[in-house]
Design an enzyme around this catalytic site. Structure first.
Site, PDB file in Angstrom:
ATOM      1  N   HIS A  22       3.601   6.507  -5.221  1.00 17.14           N
ATOM      2  CA  HIS A  22       3.128   6.887  -6.554  1.00 17.14           C
ATOM      3  C   HIS A  22       2.396   8.229  -6.492  1.00 17.14           C
ATOM      4  CE1 HIS A  22       1.162   5.213 -10.508  1.00 17.14           C
ATOM      5  NE2 HIS A  22       1.948   6.240 -10.731  1.00 17.14           N
ATOM      6  N   GLU A  77       0.823  -1.202   0.000  1.00 19.29           N
ATOM      7  CA  GLU A  77       0.000   0.000   0.000  1.00 19.29           C
ATOM      8  C   GLU A  77       0.863   1.260   0.000  1.00 19.29           C
ATOM      9  OE1 GLU A  77      -3.081   0.070  -0.671  1.00 19.29           O
ATOM     10  OE2 GLU A  77      -3.258  -2.106  -0.626  1.00 19.29           O
ATOM     11  N   HIS A  93       1.621   2.498  -3.394  1.00 16.58           N
ATOM     12  CA  HIS A  93       0.604   3.412  -3.936  1.00 16.58           C
ATOM     13  C   HIS A  93       0.847   4.827  -3.418  1.00 16.58           C
ATOM     14  CE1 HIS A  93      -1.883   0.453  -5.912  1.00 16.58           C
ATOM     15  NE2 HIS A  93      -2.111  -0.218  -4.800  1.00 16.58           N
TER      16      HIS A  93
END
Length: 678
Positions: A477, A471, A474
């Site tokens: 990102h 996670e 993410h």
């Protein structure tokens, strides 16, 4: 007091002022946000000037700031901290939000102006041209070119689908809560650690119950199945997990799923696609259902063979143990798999997964593992901001800084499970990165780790450690995004590309410098033995038959459900037949999600796109091979990955970003080797 959602937050990084936000403020801001955006769109369509990028596409991008800000808060809370009032609001407002979106994407004057800018897009800069192309494509896929009568029906379908998805989410969360399994004695939960028993006792106490309550996470296989020694307790827990959404009670999701499938099929036909699966992937990296059938479906047979070989080993071990105990043998069932799989791993590789938990204390894993790796690769640093509050007392807030000391944004972390939180793990944005709007990202990671009693440490399983790193991939990102426009920034990439950076981040879990830094016994301070780490690496492929089969069972079931255009009268029978055709009908290896509790598919977001994880894993495995070949944990590697891919969002075609990073198209061999499918 003024509604805090109607203007930008004055808190650092525009973090929402959660203490001042409740259901009335959210409802009023959603209504006001829709009204304001309608006026902003009307200003575009009423213009008598020829359409150009600034007065049409850029004006569209700038519209809806109140609605976007409020929706980010609303949907995050619905997932993470949903009160009864929020659930009631969701049922009421989601169809209206869908209708509002349709009013924009199906506005013929607005689309005509976008099409005019699109026709002259070659004269624009790269980012302006890309944004124009995105809006044109999205409006087309949304039905902008349909006849008026077909658009009217499309509006009805979108509203009904949105309402049904909200209904599914609410029913599944309620039934998952109700399906928690209550055990009367600690003996029934033999095999759990003191901390795990403490968490179960706390969960029971929180509901006013005596005994020990095991709450359920979203996937079929529950974490405690790996350690419970009592076979009857394992069976009870597994069957409760499998029965969610199909128990014939008020929270049964069957009729809702059937309605969603019927409505999606009709919408796809209306938009000119043979089925919903074809429509769902048209703007994804895969592009077509045929591409998925060519690349993903053939993995099922070798995965099933691997699972069969693993089952034989599990059965041999169980038979031997039963014989030594003078007990009757039994056939390995789904609720036995994780328990005996861990025993095989311990026997073959001398790795006891349950014995690793004291080395995985949550705060240490976060700071000295997840954050440590991000600092080593990308130069990111993290400072906890105790002066800033999240939406729950459990939420932690960190300010993230770049290697030069400049701020990158805020990172919120919500790790514990609670009744008001849906199952699974995910990342969401409260504020999107945008150079045009001069905003830095505020991102949040959610997990579902049982909360121990006060004063007890939070000890993670190896799977939970993996989820933590995943996670946070993410989050990276989103935090490293450097795009001009929010519409294409951060994780606003195709579903079958978005999992790629998060999967890459998992590579650091067992990287020597990283695991040596965080895997320390929480009581003794003793580091995890490097020999154990090596055996963990050696055992990496053990269980891949099961894991790949379970994942593909869900991913390809999702495809089959959404390729059908006829009403499905019996969902359980359809699931069984689909798994038989695919070759993944082993009763001891159930799909990761069953139809009735498949939130990815019917809660919205991954419908006909659950294949995305393994599609992205092709890129991930190929990228990990690149990092290994280039020295791994080096800032130079992080800079290249960041500059060519992580920072780009969808400001250019993501596969082009991949080619710029890797120097070629992805190769599938590293994935096949990783999953034992060669």
């Amino acid at each position: 007091m003024a509604n805090p959602l109607l203007q930008q937050s004055t808190l650092p990084f525009q973090l929402p002022d959660f203490a001042a936000i409740d259901v009335p403020e959210i409802e009023a801001a959603l209504d006001e946000g829709m009204a304001r955006q309608r006026e902003e769109i009307r200003a575009i369509t009423d213009s008598t000037e020829p359409a150009n990028f600034e007065n049409t596409v850029l004006a569209l991008e700038a519209s809806g700031d109140v609605l976007r800000r409020t929706a980010n808060v609303f949907f995050a809370l619905i997932s993470s901290d949903a009160t009864e009032g929020l659930r009631e609001l969701e049922a009421d407002v989601v169809p209206r939000l869908s209708a509002h979106e349709d009013a924009i994407t199906l506005d013929p004057v607005l689309f005509a102006r976008i099409a005019e800018v699109y026709a002259g897009r070659d004269a624009l800069s790269d980012e302006d041209r890309n944004l124009t192309e995105r809006y044109y494509t999205e409006f087309t896929l949304a039905g902008a070119e349909l006849e008026p009568k077909d658009q009217d029906r499309l509006r009805e379908l979108n509203s009904e689908i949105a309402a049904a998805q909200a209904e599914f989410r609410a029913k599944l969360q309620a039934d998952t809560n109700d399906s928690a399994v209550l055990f009367e004695t600690a003996e029934e939960l033999d095999g759990l650690s003191d901390a795990e028993l403490s968490a179960c006792a706390r969960a029971a106490s929180d509901r006013g119950l005596d005994g020990y309550l095991v709450t359920l996470v979203l996937p079929t296989t529950q974490p405690y199945l790996a350690t419970l020694t009592n076979r009857e307790s394992r069976r009870r827990l597994f069957e409760a997990s499998m029965a969610r959404g199909s128990r014939g009670n008020e929270h049964d999701t069957t009729a809702t799923v059937q309605r969603i499938l019927r409505l999606r099929a009709e919408r796809a036909k209306l938009l000119g696609y043979p089925n919903h699966a074809a429509y769902a992937v048209a703007d994804a990296s895969a592009g077509t259902v045929e591409a998925i059938e060519e690349r993903i479906y053939p993995m099922a047979a070798p995965a099933a063979r691997n699972a069969d070989r693993e089952r034989e080993l599990l059965q041999q071990l169980a038979d031997r143990e039963r014989a030594e105990a003078g007990a009757e043998p039994f056939e390995i069932a789904a609720w036995d798999w994780a328990y005996y799989s861990d025993k095989v791993r311990a026997e073959r590789y001398a790795v006891d997964a349950s014995a690793l938990r004291p080395y995985f204390e949550y705060d240490r894993v976060l700071r000295d593992g997840v954050f440590f790796a991000a600092n080593a690769v990308y130069g990111m640093t993290f400072e906890e901001r105790t002066d800033l509050c999240g939406y729950s007392p459990d939420v932690r807030v960190f300010e993230v800084k770049d290697k030069d000391g400049s701020s990158l944004g805020l990172f919120l972390h919500d790790v514990y499970t609670r009744d008001a939180k849906r199952g699974g793990a995910w990342m969401n944005n409260f504020v999107d990165q945008s150079g045009f709007e001069q905003t830095l990202p505020v991102v949040c990671n959610n997990l579902n780790v049982p909360k121990p009693a006060d004063g007890e440490p939070t000890l993670l399983t190896l799977d939970e450690v993996r989820t933590l790193f995943h996670e946070f991939g993410h989050a990276i990102h989103g935090l490293l995004s450097d795009c001009r426009y929010a519409h294409v920034s951060g994780t606003s990439v195709p579903r079958d590309f978005v999992e790629f950076p998060s999967q890459v981040n998992e590579m650091w879990i067992e990287w020597p410098e990283v695991i040596a830094n965080y895997a320390v016994h929480h009581q003794t301070g003793e580091p995890l033995d490097p020999a154990v780490v090596e055996r963990l690496r050696e055992s990496a492929q053990w269980g891949e038959g099961y894991e790949t089969s379970a994942y593909l069972g869900a991913a390809l079931l999702d495809q089959e459900l959404h390729k059908t255009t006829e009403p499905i009268e019996d969902l359980a029978a359809f699931q069984a037949e689909a798994l038989r055709r695919i070759g993944l009908d082993n009763p001891a290896v159930p799909p990761r999600y069953g139809t009735a509790y498949f939130n990815h598919a019917f809660g919205g977001g991954y419908d006909a796109r659950y294949y995305s994880y393994i599609w992205s894993e092709v890129l991930d495995a190929d990228t990990v091979a690149w990092f290994v070949d280039n020295g791994g944990l080096r800032p130079e590697n992080g800079d290249r990955f960041r500059d060519e891919l992580l920072s780009r969002g969808r400001s250019r075609d993501p596969m082009e970003s991949y080619r710029q990073f890797r120097g070629r198209d992805p190769e599938v061999e590293p994935l096949l080797e990783r999953r034992g499918l060669v």
